[in-house]
Design an enzyme around this catalytic site. Structure first.
Site, PDB file in Angstrom:
ATOM      1  N   TYR A  39       0.851  -1.199   0.000  1.00 19.66           N
ATOM      2  CA  TYR A  39       0.000   0.000   0.000  1.00 19.66           C
ATOM      3  C   TYR A  39       0.887   1.250   0.000  1.00 19.66           C
ATOM      4  O   TYR A  39       0.684   2.172  -0.786  1.00 19.66           O
ATOM      5  CB  TYR A  39      -0.923  -0.012   1.222  1.00 19.66           C
ATOM      6  N   LEU A  86     -33.080  12.911  18.067  1.00 14.58           N
ATOM      7  CA  LEU A  86     -33.934  11.747  18.309  1.00 14.58           C
ATOM      8  C   LEU A  86     -34.603  11.860  19.668  1.00 14.58           C
ATOM      9  O   LEU A  86     -34.014  12.408  20.608  1.00 14.58           O
ATOM     10  CB  LEU A  86     -33.084  10.467  18.300  1.00 14.58           C
ATOM     11  N   LYS A 118     -26.543   2.903  18.798  1.00 13.47           N
ATOM     12  CA  LYS A 118     -26.471   4.371  18.882  1.00 13.47           C
ATOM     13  C   LYS A 118     -25.035   4.729  19.273  1.00 13.47           C
ATOM     14  O   LYS A 118     -24.613   4.502  20.409  1.00 13.47           O
ATOM     15  CB  LYS A 118     -27.467   4.890  19.916  1.00 13.47           C
ATOM     16  N   GLU A 192     -22.113   9.579  12.158  1.00 17.13           N
ATOM     17  CA  GLU A 192     -21.473   9.892  13.431  1.00 17.13           C
ATOM     18  C   GLU A 192     -19.959   9.776  13.286  1.00 17.13           C
ATOM     19  O   GLU A 192     -19.460   8.774  12.765  1.00 17.13           O
ATOM     20  CB  GLU A 192     -21.986   8.877  14.466  1.00 17.13           C
ATOM     21  N   LYS A 332     -31.984   4.458  25.370  1.00 22.76           N
ATOM     22  CA  LYS A 332     -30.710   4.690  26.056  1.00 22.76           C
ATOM     23  C   LYS A 332     -30.463   3.574  27.067  1.00 22.76           C
ATOM     24  O   LYS A 332     -31.347   3.249  27.870  1.00 22.76           O
ATOM     25  CB  LYS A 332     -30.755   6.045  26.796  1.00 22.76           C
ATOM     26  N   CYS A 423      -9.164  16.940  61.377  1.00 19.34           N
ATOM     27  CA  CYS A 423      -8.752  17.008  59.974  1.00 19.34           C
ATOM     28  C   CYS A 423      -7.682  15.944  59.698  1.00 19.34           C
ATOM     29  O   CYS A 423      -6.689  15.857  60.422  1.00 19.34           O
ATOM     30  CB  CYS A 423      -8.185  18.399  59.679  1.00 19.34           C
ATOM     31  N   CYS A 447      -4.045  24.928  57.097  1.00 20.94           N
ATOM     32  CA  CYS A 447      -4.018  23.467  56.872  1.00 20.94           C
ATOM     33  C   CYS A 447      -3.236  23.158  55.589  1.00 20.94           C
ATOM     34  O   CYS A 447      -3.545  23.699  54.520  1.00 20.94           O
ATOM     35  CB  CYS A 447      -5.454  22.971  56.754  1.00 20.94           C
TER      36      CYS A 447
HETATM   37  S1  IVH Z   1     -30.434   8.503  13.088  1.00 17.28           S
HETATM   38  C1  IVH Z   1     -33.134  12.466  12.680  1.00 17.28           C
HETATM   39  N1  IVH Z   1     -28.886   6.593  13.883  1.00 17.28           N
HETATM   40  O1  IVH Z   1     -27.759  10.314  18.032  1.00 17.28           O
HETATM   41  C2  IVH Z   1     -31.928  11.983  13.324  1.00 17.28           C
HETATM   42  N2  IVH Z   1     -28.595   8.716  14.888  1.00 17.28           N
HETATM   43  O2  IVH Z   1     -29.356  11.545  20.110  1.00 17.28           O
HETATM   44  C3  IVH Z   1     -31.405  10.812  12.573  1.00 17.28           C
HETATM   45  N3  IVH Z   1     -26.777   8.792  16.508  1.00 17.28           N
HETATM   46  O3  IVH Z   1     -28.208  13.353  16.349  1.00 17.28           O
HETATM   47  C4  IVH Z   1     -30.344  10.199  13.324  1.00 17.28           C
HETATM   48  N4  IVH Z   1     -26.145   6.716  16.301  1.00 17.28           N
HETATM   49  O4  IVH Z   1     -26.037  12.076  15.892  1.00 17.28           O
HETATM   50  C5  IVH Z   1     -29.208   7.878  14.035  1.00 17.28           C
HETATM   51  N5  IVH Z   1     -27.559   4.793  14.417  1.00 17.28           N
HETATM   52  C6  IVH Z   1     -27.876   6.071  14.577  1.00 17.28           C
HETATM   53  C7  IVH Z   1     -27.192   6.908  15.479  1.00 17.28           C
HETATM   54  C8  IVH Z   1     -27.593   8.218  15.613  1.00 17.28           C
HETATM   55  C9  IVH Z   1     -25.903   7.870  16.915  1.00 17.28           C
HETATM   56  C10 IVH Z   1     -26.791  10.191  17.032  1.00 17.28           C
HETATM   57  C11 IVH Z   1     -27.138  11.222  15.989  1.00 17.28           C
HETATM   58  C12 IVH Z   1     -28.301  11.971  16.569  1.00 17.28           C
HETATM   59  C13 IVH Z   1     -28.189  11.643  18.024  1.00 17.28           C
HETATM   60  C14 IVH Z   1     -29.506  11.801  18.753  1.00 17.28           C
END
Ligand code: IVH
Length: 683
Positions: A39, A86, A118, A192, A332, A423, A447
């Site tokens: 590479y 979200l 997420k 992300e 979450k 203390c 102190c």
């Molecule tokens: S979909 C309309 N998918 O979580 C928003 N978001 O707490 C569409 N995030 O702003 C986002 N993983 O930056 C989506 N698999 C995922 C995600 C994800 C992380 C972030 C994203 C969003 C935030 C909301």
């Protein structure tokens, strides 16, 4: 001759395509097809050809990833399609309720879902025009983001040019996509930016070696690295990108999100592997459980799961709120817990004499990190938990915060650990100032532990900001008997510093320079650095503005101090007590004699649009820290308060604002988004 030139151009483009293909195999699929050596050879050949034929260098060449120059600000960019957020849910019940809500709107009984991890990073939008990466920006407030194109170009798995990669499809599969790439005129993918756990650890180790501040978590590391003014620094940070959604797209016809993900993986993006198309809500719940149980096996940090309706037509029917799509829901994860034993309780003395207990634990692994300390808050908390040394306990860690003790699982001891009578540092009497007070305090102003903490505060970044003067340096200088008051810092010599561990000429010189530089700080920094009880950064700015030099503040009467709106009676008493001490006064005199500035530079407030205006900040600002925003407001003659009332002039609204936003609307108060706020302060 012309033929030679054409050949070179062709050769360059062929090499670029080969490199792009191998970048894709290596960075997106984690499946390299050639050795690093081969590479590197391809890369060197391309570099050599481009160097001798610079007329052929184009921005999409793999050699141009780190080509941007250092910039002082990031330009604002308006999102063509708003970047929404979200909604969050925290339990199976929440998900089922969401499911019941969306079902009301649609006749189809079989909704198809797609469930994705997420990722705990920072969202970014990448726009490609005619297959070339042209602009990349942050989410910002959803309406405006910041142009961070040059920094995003350094992220190795972000393609600079889209190419159609045959034969790869994520494991859930989908219908074949026949869209020819030529038709993809505008393609804005969103996703992300994140840092792998391994790379995060390495980055923090390097920062510690360089005596720089560590990042608290991978999310902060990704965000901090992306917002670097110098793309070269971002390039060193090993960031990655995953696609999760899109903005403006033309030239492709897709019916489902799973097809979009599939398509993205083919045109050169990395997509997550642990994604599943689910045919029922039960399957969704099972996959959430699977991801929760296996999150530690992923190479990157996830803080939950995102459930999306897969079919675009169904998404459209379900619709949006102005903040988030109704067809998607984030789940979450709860905080992670582990069982361990309480080995001992350490007592720490803070700079104001407050004694706090901290738990030493039998080391236990929690989300891949070995934990051996936890916070206990205060002695009331120990009593509430009925906690003592030897007990088997459950600890919990949410995000990056220091773990805390949740409960006892086996009580192996008698009663609870009692507060000390003296203390732990100087053996002086300790007191609770009032019955309701939860804190015990050492009453001895000399102190040694308090002095050590006060010194660490004095030199810290938000106070006198003496670069290179960390806790380790403070401790060694105390041992060498070089520091007895703050003024002694300004008497340190080069020879003194050469006595410290790992200090050579350059380091000692740098520290001397930082000490000298700190003499120029404005008065507000000095007031904050003195560590007067209850006087934080904000009060320090107000006092410096009002009194303009330290002598005026020292001589201020109770009436004068009480006449300042933001300074309440407790702060007034604390200021009066502080300056009534003879030793303090002679230390301040000495600081001045040593050249430390004790004057606040005059500000011309006559033209300030912020003069005497009251601001409330709500939500997360993306281009400026909250502290900086508050400092700007104060320095321009305005003030900030925490609650919205009729007296509020402006409410500055960032991402995910709280109830203050609604209250401001109800009261008809002027609302500023981040961009408008910045325009106002820049006036
Ligand atoms: S979909 C309309 N998918 O979580 C928003 N978001 O707490 C569409 N995030 O702003 C986002 N993983 O930056 C989506 N698999 C995922 C995600 C994800 C992380 C972030 C994203 C969003 C935030 C909301």
């Amino acid at each position: 001759m012309q033929e030679d030139i054409n050949n070179i151009a062709k050769q360059i483009e062929e090499l670029r395509n080969q490199i792009r293909q191998h970048d894709y195999f290596y960075y997106c699929l984690d499946d390299p097809k050639i050795s690093d050596f081969d590479y590197d050879n391809l890369f060197k050949q391309l570099q050599a050809l481009e160097n001798s034929n610079p007329q052929f260098i184009t921005q999409d060449s793999p050699t141009q990833r780190v080509s941007g120059s250092v910039s002082s600000t990031f330009n604002q960019v308006k999102h063509k399609v708003p970047m929404l957020s979200l909604d969050n849910s925290y339990s199976t019940d929440d998900i089922l309720q969401w499911y019941a809500r969306i079902k009301k709107n649609i006749s189809d009984d079989d909704i198809e879902f797609i469930v994705e991890p997420k990722i705990d990073g920072l969202s970014a939008s990448l726009t490609y025009i005619n297959n070339l990466f042209v602009i990349g920006c942050t989410r910002g407030d959803g309406e405006y983001g910041e142009d961070i194109t040059e920094n995003l170009k350094t992220v190795k798995n972000i393609p600079l040019k889209l190419i159609y990669n045959q034969g790869y499809s994520p494991k859930f599969g989908s219908q074949d996509i026949n869209t020819p790439l030529e038709e993809l005129t505008v393609c804005e993918v969103r996703g992300e930016v994140y840092i792998n756990k391994k790379d995060f650890q390495m980055l923090n180790d390097n920062l510690v070696d360089a005596e720089m501040q560590k990042f608290a978590n991978p999310r902060n590391a990704a965000a901090g690295s992306l917002r670097q003014k110098n793309p070269k620094v971002t390039a060193e940070r090993k960031l990655s990108f995953f696609v999760h959604s899109f903005g403006q797209v033309s030239g492709i016809e897709l019916n489902k999100h799973s097809q979009f993900i599939d398509f993205c993986s083919k045109i050169g993006f990395a997509v997550q592997k642990d994604i599943k198309v689910c045919k029922s809500i039960d399957q969704v719940l099972d996959f959430i459980k699977y991801l929760q149980e296996n999150r530690d096996k992923l190479a990157y940090e996830i803080d939950g799961v995102v459930v999306k309706v897969n079919d675009y037509k169904t998404q459209k029917i379900i619709g949006y709120t102005n903040k988030s799509p109704k067809w998607a829901m984030a789940y979450k994860f709860p905080a992670r817990q582990a069982q361990t034993k309480l080995l001992s309780i350490k007592l720490q003395v803070g700079r104001t004499g407050v004694i706090t207990p901290a738990a030493s634990l039998e080391p236990v692994s929690l989300s891949g990190v070995t934990i051996s300390n936890a916070t206990l808050h205060n002695f009331d908390e120990i009593e509430r938990l009925n906690l003592n040394v030897g007990d088997d306990i459950i600890i919990e860690r949410a995000g990056d915060v220091i773990p805390k003790v949740v409960k006892i699982i086996n009580k192996n001891s008698q009663g609870h650990f009692l507060p000390p009578l003296h203390c732990p540092s100087c053996n002086s009497r300790i007191v609770k100032e009032t019955e309701e007070d939860v804190y015990y305090r050492c009453v001895n102003p000399s102190c040694p532990a308090q002095f050590q903490r006060s010194l660490v505060h004095f030199v810290s970044r938000d106070a006198m900001n003496i670069d290179g003067f960390g806790e380790v340096v403070v401790d060694q200088l105390l041992k060498l008997n070089k520091l007895h008051t703050f003024a002694d810092i300004y008497k340190l010599t080069f020879d003194d510093l050469m006595m410290l561990d790992l200090f050579k000429e350059k380091k000692a010189n740098n520290l001397i320079q930082s000490i000298i530089k700190s003499k120029q700080n404005p008065l507000n920094k000095l007031i904050f650095a003195l560590g007067i009880r209850h006087i934080g950064e904000k009060s320090a700015v107000i006092l410096a503005d009002k009194f303009t030099n330290i002598d005026n503040l020292i001589n201020a009467t109770q009436e004068q101090l009480l006449s300042i709106n933001e300074i309440g009676p407790i702060l007034v008493q604390s200021i009066l007590d502080y300056f009534s001490n003879e030793e303090t006064l002679s230390m301040i005199k000495e600081l001045k004699l040593l050249g430390v500035n004790a004057i606040e530079p005059e500000k011309d407030k006559s033209f300030s649009p912020l003069a005497d205006k009251t601001f409330v900040l709500t939500g997360e600002l993306s281009t400026i820290t909250r502290k900086d925003a508050e400092n700007y407001i104060l320095s321009l003659g305005g003030k900030t308060t925490s609650a919205v009332s009729k007296k509020t002039d402006f409410v500055v609204v960032g991402n995910e604002p709280g109830s203050k936003y609604q209250k401001a609307i109800n009261l008809g108060i002027k609302i500023l988004n981040e961009k408008e706020f910045k325009e106002l302060i820049n006036k």
